[in-house]
Design a protein around this motif. Structure first.
Motif, PDB file in Angstrom:
ATOM      1  N   ASP A  27       0.838  -1.197   0.000  1.00  0.00           N
ATOM      2  CA  ASP A  27       0.000   0.000   0.000  1.00  0.00           C
ATOM      3  C   ASP A  27       0.875   1.249   0.000  1.00  0.00           C
ATOM      4  N   PRO A  28       0.403   2.327  -0.608  1.00  0.00           N
ATOM      5  CA  PRO A  28       1.173   3.575  -0.585  1.00  0.00           C
ATOM      6  C   PRO A  28       1.486   4.001   0.845  1.00  0.00           C
ATOM      7  N   LEU A  29       2.651   4.575   1.013  1.00  0.00           N
ATOM      8  CA  LEU A  29       3.072   5.062   2.320  1.00  0.00           C
ATOM      9  C   LEU A  29       2.458   6.438   2.552  1.00  0.00           C
ATOM     10  N   GLN A  30       1.977   6.643   3.738  1.00  0.00           N
ATOM     11  CA  GLN A  30       1.461   7.957   4.126  1.00  0.00           C
ATOM     12  C   GLN A  30       2.533   8.567   5.023  1.00  0.00           C
ATOM     13  N   ILE A  31       3.278   9.533   4.497  1.00  0.00           N
ATOM     14  CA  ILE A  31       4.345  10.194   5.241  1.00  0.00           C
ATOM     15  C   ILE A  31       3.884  11.620   5.498  1.00  0.00           C
ATOM     16  N   GLY A  32       3.334  11.837   6.678  1.00  0.00           N
ATOM     17  CA  GLY A  32       2.720  13.123   6.956  1.00  0.00           C
ATOM     18  C   GLY A  32       1.545  13.319   6.028  1.00  0.00           C
ATOM     19  N   ALA A  33       1.542  14.429   5.306  1.00  0.00           N
ATOM     20  CA  ALA A  33       0.466  14.710   4.353  1.00  0.00           C
ATOM     21  C   ALA A  33       0.731  14.093   2.981  1.00  0.00           C
ATOM     22  N   PHE A  34       1.913  13.493   2.810  1.00  0.00           N
ATOM     23  CA  PHE A  34       2.328  12.995   1.497  1.00  0.00           C
ATOM     24  C   PHE A  34       1.937  11.536   1.298  1.00  0.00           C
ATOM     25  N   ILE A  35       1.577  11.214   0.063  1.00  0.00           N
ATOM     26  CA  ILE A  35       1.237   9.854  -0.341  1.00  0.00           C
ATOM     27  C   ILE A  35       2.343   9.391  -1.290  1.00  0.00           C
ATOM     28  N   VAL A  36       3.001   8.288  -0.916  1.00  0.00           N
ATOM     29  CA  VAL A  36       4.133   7.819  -1.716  1.00  0.00           C
ATOM     30  C   VAL A  36       3.989   6.327  -1.993  1.00  0.00           C
TER      31      VAL A  36
END
Length: 185
Positions: A27-36
């Motif tokens: 699954d995409p990583l949620q790094i703070g407000a960012f979707i990676v």
């Protein structure tokens, strides 16, 4: 040395396939407000590898490797269960971003590390924008809402720029060590 240079081509192709597998599996990583997407780390690496493919087999050879890579990427994406829209978006994104990387890398008359960095940053920017907008946004498959598009683009850009920066630093260190070694001999 020539055999080592030619190993970069299969590594490039493998990394592109691996990026698709990782993106589809994690699954995409949620790094703070960012979707990676997890595959962004490998995608950032492919720009660096593409530059070395060009060094190993010249520009025309790099375009042939890219053609093979886009086909492998599309097939991998399709067989991993991605929708045809995502497969299409991935292929278009790949063609645009890798071509930009190739042409910038070819035209810059700067030290290797700087060419790798600049061409990879532009390629990574285009890769992030085009794929998120065409593939993931409501314009494409609709996996993310318009409100999440900027953070998805920025998140991927951060990762890809960091990958290019690491590659540029590593190249710079290696080149300096080679010069020092050659100077001693």
């Amino acid at each position: 040395m020539k055999n080592i240079k030619l190993l970069v081509v299969p590594l490039y192709l493998f990394t592109i396939i691996a990026a698709n597998v990782v993106t589809a599996s994690i699954d995409p990583l949620q790094i703070g407000a960012f979707i990676v997407p997890a595959g962004s780390f490998l995608i950032g690496f492919t720009f660096f590898l593409r530059d070395f493919v060009q060094n190993a087999i010249a520009r025309k050879g790099a375009y042939l490797a890219m053609a093979i890579a886009v086909i492998l990427s599309a097939l991998t994406s399709y067989f991993l269960g991605d929708t045809l829209w995502i497969v299409f978006a991935s292929a278009i994104t790949f063609i645009i971003s890798e071509t930009a990387d190739t042409e910038i890398y070819t035209r810059l008359k700067l030290p290797l590390s700087i060419r790798v960095f600049y061409s990879g940053v532009v390629g990574g920017f285009l890769d992030s924008v085009v794929f998120v907008v065409i593939g993931l946004s409501p314009l494409g498959a609709g996996f993310i809402p318009w409100s999440a598009v900027p953070m998805a683009i920025i998140g991927q850009m951060i990762v890809k720029i960091l990958m290019q920066l690491l590659a540029a630093i590593a190249i710079s260190v290696v080149v300096k060590k080679q010069r020092k070694f050659q100077h001693l001999n």
